[in-house]
Design an enzyme around this catalytic site. Structure first.
Site, PDB file in Angstrom:
ATOM      1  N   ALA A  11      34.298  45.153  40.594  1.00 25.91           N
ATOM      2  CA  ALA A  11      33.398  45.067  39.463  1.00 25.91           C
ATOM      3  C   ALA A  11      32.435  44.042  39.445  1.00 25.91           C
ATOM      4  O   ALA A  11      31.250  44.200  39.167  1.00 25.91           O
ATOM      5  CB  ALA A  11      34.454  44.674  38.251  1.00 25.91           C
ATOM      6  N   GLU A  30      33.150  33.012  42.787  1.00 27.31           N
ATOM      7  CA  GLU A  30      34.536  33.551  43.019  1.00 27.31           C
ATOM      8  C   GLU A  30      35.322  32.299  43.488  1.00 27.31           C
ATOM      9  O   GLU A  30      35.112  31.381  44.232  1.00 27.31           O
ATOM     10  CB  GLU A  30      34.266  34.305  44.313  1.00 27.31           C
ATOM     11  CG  GLU A  30      35.498  34.912  45.298  1.00 27.31           C
ATOM     12  CD  GLU A  30      36.448  35.567  44.487  1.00 27.31           C
ATOM     13  OE1 GLU A  30      36.241  36.437  43.659  1.00 27.31           O
ATOM     14  OE2 GLU A  30      37.916  35.144  44.481  1.00 27.31           O
ATOM     15  N   ARG A 104      38.825  48.749  52.266  1.00 29.42           N
ATOM     16  CA  ARG A 104      38.268  47.902  51.510  1.00 29.42           C
ATOM     17  C   ARG A 104      37.383  46.971  51.701  1.00 29.42           C
ATOM     18  O   ARG A 104      36.253  46.509  51.066  1.00 29.42           O
ATOM     19  CB  ARG A 104      39.481  47.158  50.622  1.00 29.42           C
ATOM     20  CG  ARG A 104      40.002  47.916  49.664  1.00 29.42           C
ATOM     21  CD  ARG A 104      41.284  47.453  48.896  1.00 29.42           C
ATOM     22  NE  ARG A 104      41.915  48.378  47.908  1.00 29.42           N
ATOM     23  CZ  ARG A 104      41.845  48.393  46.690  1.00 29.42           C
ATOM     24  NH1 ARG A 104      41.082  47.179  46.160  1.00 29.42           N
ATOM     25  NH2 ARG A 104      42.093  49.510  46.122  1.00 29.42           N
ATOM     26  N   TYR A 212      45.911  58.676  54.355  1.00 27.44           N
ATOM     27  CA  TYR A 212      44.661  59.270  54.786  1.00 27.44           C
ATOM     28  C   TYR A 212      44.106  58.537  56.034  1.00 27.44           C
ATOM     29  O   TYR A 212      44.243  57.208  55.998  1.00 27.44           O
ATOM     30  CB  TYR A 212      43.395  59.357  53.528  1.00 27.44           C
ATOM     31  CG  TYR A 212      43.384  58.333  52.658  1.00 27.44           C
ATOM     32  CD1 TYR A 212      42.553  57.001  52.943  1.00 27.44           C
ATOM     33  CD2 TYR A 212      44.146  57.969  51.590  1.00 27.44           C
ATOM     34  CE1 TYR A 212      42.494  55.953  52.256  1.00 27.44           C
ATOM     35  CE2 TYR A 212      43.861  56.819  50.650  1.00 27.44           C
ATOM     36  CZ  TYR A 212      43.210  55.700  51.090  1.00 27.44           C
ATOM     37  OH  TYR A 212      42.934  54.754  50.343  1.00 27.44           O
ATOM     38  N   ASP A 289      38.813  45.533  35.957  1.00 28.97           N
ATOM     39  CA  ASP A 289      40.058  45.340  35.495  1.00 28.97           C
ATOM     40  C   ASP A 289      40.480  44.374  34.364  1.00 28.97           C
ATOM     41  O   ASP A 289      41.470  44.436  33.778  1.00 28.97           O
ATOM     42  CB  ASP A 289      41.118  44.818  36.728  1.00 28.97           C
ATOM     43  CG  ASP A 289      41.483  46.055  37.471  1.00 28.97           C
ATOM     44  OD1 ASP A 289      41.120  47.189  37.260  1.00 28.97           O
ATOM     45  OD2 ASP A 289      42.508  45.958  38.565  1.00 28.97           O
TER      46      ASP A 289
HETATM   47  C1  LIG Z   1      48.361  50.186  45.064  1.00 29.95           C
HETATM   48  C2  LIG Z   1      46.692  50.369  44.642  1.00 29.95           C
HETATM   49  C3  LIG Z   1      45.720  51.362  45.146  1.00 29.95           C
HETATM   50  C4  LIG Z   1      44.798  51.346  44.461  1.00 29.95           C
HETATM   51  N1  LIG Z   1      43.713  52.370  44.964  1.00 29.95           N
HETATM   52  C5  LIG Z   1      42.631  52.600  44.473  1.00 29.95           C
HETATM   53  C6  LIG Z   1      41.605  53.632  44.909  1.00 29.95           C
HETATM   54  O1  LIG Z   1      41.967  54.314  45.798  1.00 29.95           O
HETATM   55  N2  LIG Z   1      40.486  53.691  44.305  1.00 29.95           N
HETATM   56  C7  LIG Z   1      40.314  53.174  42.962  1.00 29.95           C
HETATM   57  O2  LIG Z   1      39.078  53.325  42.786  1.00 29.95           O
HETATM   58  N3  LIG Z   1      41.049  52.014  42.760  1.00 29.95           N
HETATM   59  C8  LIG Z   1      42.323  51.786  43.324  1.00 29.95           C
HETATM   60  N4  LIG Z   1      42.950  50.889  42.900  1.00 29.95           N
HETATM   61  C9  LIG Z   1      42.547  49.840  41.826  1.00 29.95           C
HETATM   62  C10 LIG Z   1      41.661  48.926  42.198  1.00 29.95           C
HETATM   63  O3  LIG Z   1      42.027  48.242  43.286  1.00 29.95           O
HETATM   64  C11 LIG Z   1      41.187  47.866  40.941  1.00 29.95           C
HETATM   65  O4  LIG Z   1      40.848  48.573  39.807  1.00 29.95           O
HETATM   66  C12 LIG Z   1      40.004  47.232  41.556  1.00 29.95           C
HETATM   67  O5  LIG Z   1      40.311  46.525  42.747  1.00 29.95           O
HETATM   68  C13 LIG Z   1      39.381  46.010  40.470  1.00 29.95           C
HETATM   69  O6  LIG Z   1      38.511  45.713  40.696  1.00 29.95           O
HETATM   70  P1  LIG Z   1      37.934  43.995  39.979  1.00 29.95           P
HETATM   71  O7  LIG Z   1      36.853  43.853  40.504  1.00 29.95           O
HETATM   72  O8  LIG Z   1      37.754  44.631  38.562  1.00 29.95           O
HETATM   73  O9  LIG Z   1      39.201  43.327  40.113  1.00 29.95           O
HETATM   74  P2  LIG Z   1      39.863  42.604  41.430  1.00 29.95           P
HETATM   75  O10 LIG Z   1      39.553  43.406  42.665  1.00 29.95           O
HETATM   76  O11 LIG Z   1      40.943  42.003  41.168  1.00 29.95           O
HETATM   77  O12 LIG Z   1      38.523  41.236  41.458  1.00 29.95           O
HETATM   78  C14 LIG Z   1      38.496  40.022  40.750  1.00 29.95           C
HETATM   79  C15 LIG Z   1      37.907  39.006  41.347  1.00 29.95           C
HETATM   80  O13 LIG Z   1      38.101  37.696  40.792  1.00 29.95           O
HETATM   81  C16 LIG Z   1      38.496  36.645  41.225  1.00 29.95           C
HETATM   82  N5  LIG Z   1      38.918  35.860  40.307  1.00 29.95           N
HETATM   83  C17 LIG Z   1      40.114  35.618  39.631  1.00 29.95           C
HETATM   84  N6  LIG Z   1      40.413  34.859  38.671  1.00 29.95           N
HETATM   85  C18 LIG Z   1      39.210  34.188  38.875  1.00 29.95           C
HETATM   86  C19 LIG Z   1      38.625  32.865  38.395  1.00 29.95           C
HETATM   87  N7  LIG Z   1      39.329  32.317  37.278  1.00 29.95           N
HETATM   88  N8  LIG Z   1      37.593  32.189  38.800  1.00 29.95           N
HETATM   89  C20 LIG Z   1      36.891  32.988  39.884  1.00 29.95           C
HETATM   90  N9  LIG Z   1      37.156  33.915  40.509  1.00 29.95           N
HETATM   91  C21 LIG Z   1      38.526  34.553  39.998  1.00 29.95           C
HETATM   92  C22 LIG Z   1      39.636  37.187  42.234  1.00 29.95           C
HETATM   93  O14 LIG Z   1      39.611  36.315  43.242  1.00 29.95           O
HETATM   94  C23 LIG Z   1      38.935  38.504  42.750  1.00 29.95           C
HETATM   95  O15 LIG Z   1      38.037  38.462  43.801  1.00 29.95           O
HETATM   96  C24 LIG Z   1      44.308  50.636  43.607  1.00 29.95           C
HETATM   97  C25 LIG Z   1      45.013  49.529  42.886  1.00 29.95           C
HETATM   98  C26 LIG Z   1      46.451  49.616  43.521  1.00 29.95           C
HETATM   99  C27 LIG Z   1      47.283  48.548  43.026  1.00 29.95           C
END
Ligand SMILES: Cc1cc2nc3c(=O)[nH]c(=O)nc-3n(C[C@H](O)[C@H](O)[C@H](O)COP(=O)(O)OP(=O)(O)OC[C@H]3O[C@@H](n4cnc5c(N)ncnc54)[C@H](O)[C@@H]3O)c2cc1C
Length: 381
Positions: A11, A30, A104, A212, A289
């Site tokens: 995101a 980060e 990833r 896969y 998320d």
């Molecule tokens: C088993 C599993 C399989 C999945 N497979 C898929 C798939 O095939 N396809 C798909 O689209 N989705 C999949 N997902 C969902 C997907 O992984 C998540 O929806 C996605 O990674 C969310 O991205 P994000 O950037 O919102 O959050 P995150 O990936 O959680 O990134 C958040 C970032 O913020 C940082 N952070 C947190 N708190 C702080 C803070 N206070 N200060 C600074 N930095 C901070 C963290 O270190 C991290 O780097 C899967 C999930 C799971 C559990």
């Protein structure tokens, strides 16, 4: 605008890439000391791939990802084919983009290159945010500070920014956990798997495995099991390969030979959270998320984050010439809310098991175009 993005996941990096592309001054903060993704695969449905291609990643995705030909749903004990969803050329023809899978780290690197390492500050954990009419003030755990015109909270399901914007609510444990690992392709006869994804449905829907190929050399698996409770403090724990082998004993080949070849496995407690209104507060907004965490059964969590990042970037491009910041952030939430709420709800109903055979649902899921979805800046909610 000076935009501070908290979190360098899908995101945060997608938002940074798109906002930088539209001329904003972007900095990603980060908390991790280095950008390293978990050793797992990710599926990128055509609705997410379309956004990434439009942002200039077409050739890079083609070179580094596997274009999935199909998703086969099979019975755990007989191997019988229950359904097959065709991707490959059909995905390109029907949805205007392929269905990709990759490691990833591959996706993270592609996004990071677009953003530029000079725009990503590591080892910065946000602990507090305050704001007034002229700016947002961020405090990090090491006591350093930063100022911005807008903060985007892309800090995942346990978002600190969300806590500050709208208060803390515990994510909900689903009663399931997922083992994840990668195995050298020759150990599972990857030739047989080709570029198809296979979902092996166990005795109950909450007990299943997806596998896969990530590349010529590596196969990824996600093996979900029911678990009433999650007692560990951590959501991700190293797991014993014998544990996953025992839980999947009795599944037909190639599941057994795949699990025999596993050396390293991690286990994730699967959580989500109700999708609720209130994604922004003044000069702070959420994406990914942090505002729409969902269960992984449609493989759409990261893809929905990509869609949300695209709509947010479009809304912000209208500031300040067409609308003010508050209106733009409200329009972003309004444009995205029903869409993510629907995908989230379908994941809770156990996703593809019930929906794979429903062509209307699948079409709706993959046809959505975040780059052209209508935005109404007149919303007053
Ligand atoms: C088993 C599993 C399989 C999945 N497979 C898929 C798939 O095939 N396809 C798909 O689209 N989705 C999949 N997902 C969902 C997907 O992984 C998540 O929806 C996605 O990674 C969310 O991205 P994000 O950037 O919102 O959050 P995150 O990936 O959680 O990134 C958040 C970032 O913020 C940082 N952070 C947190 N708190 C702080 C803070 N206070 N200060 C600074 N930095 C901070 C963290 O270190 C991290 O780097 C899967 C999930 C799971 C559990």
């Amino acid at each position: 605008m000076r935009i501070a993005i908290i979190g360098a996941g899908v995101a945060g990096l997608t938002s940074a890439m798109l906002l930088r592309g539209s001329g904003h001054q972007v900095t990603v903060y980060e908390r991790a000391t280095e950008l390293a993704e978990v050793g797992a695969g990710i599926q990128l449905g055509p609705n997410g791939v379309r956004v990434l291609r439009a942002a200039g990643l077409d050739a890079a995705l083609r070179e580094t990802c596997v274009a999935t030909t199909s998703l086969e749903g099979r019975q755990w004990d007989t191997g019988e084919l229950v359904y097959e969803m065709r991707y490959g050329d059909e995905s390109q023809a029907r949805y205007g983009a392929p269905y990709y899978v990759c490691h990833r780290a591959v996706l993270q690197n592609l996004l990071r290159e677009q953003v530029g390492d000079d725009r990503i500050v590591l080892s910065r954990e946000v602990v507090d945010i305050t704001q007034d009419d002229s700016g947002v003030y961020i405090t990090f755990a090491d006591r350093s500070t930063a100022t911005a015109d807008l903060v985007i909270g892309a800090d995942g399901i346990r978002s600190k920014v969300r806590e500050i914007v709208s208060g803390y609510e515990r994510p909900a444990y689903s009663g399931m956990s997922a083992f994840r690992g990668n195995i050298p392709a020759e150990r599972v006869g990857a030739g047989d798997l080709g570029a198809a994804m296979v979902k092996w449905w166990g005795p109950v829907p909450t007990h299943h495995m997806v596998m896969y190929r990530l590349s010529d050399d590596s196969v990824n698996f996600v093996a979900v099991v029911p678990d009433e409770e999650w007692t560990s403090d951590s959501w991700v724990t190293p797991a014993d390969p014998d544990d996953v082998r025992t839980r999947f004993a009795g599944f037909v080949e190639p599941v057994q030979s795949l699990l025999d070849g596993v050396d390293t496995v991690y286990r994730w407690a699967l959580h989500d959270r109700d999708v609720e209104r209130g994604w922004s507060n003044g000069r702070t907004v959420l994406v990914g998320d942090s505002c729409h965490a969902m269960l992984p059964f449609l493989a759409q969590g990261a893809v929905q984050a990509i869609e949300s990042a695209a709509v947010l970037a479009r809304c912000l491009s209208a500031v300040p010439d067409e609308v003010g910041l508050t209106e733009a952030l409200k329009a972003y939430e309004e444009t995205r809310f029903d869409r993510v709420a629907q995908v989230h709800a379908t994941c809770r109903q156990h996703g593809l098991f019930s929906s794979a055979t429903d062509p209307d649902f699948v079409d709706q899921l993959y046809h959505y175009d975040a780059d052209t979805a209508p935005i109404d800046f007149g919303v007053t909610r």
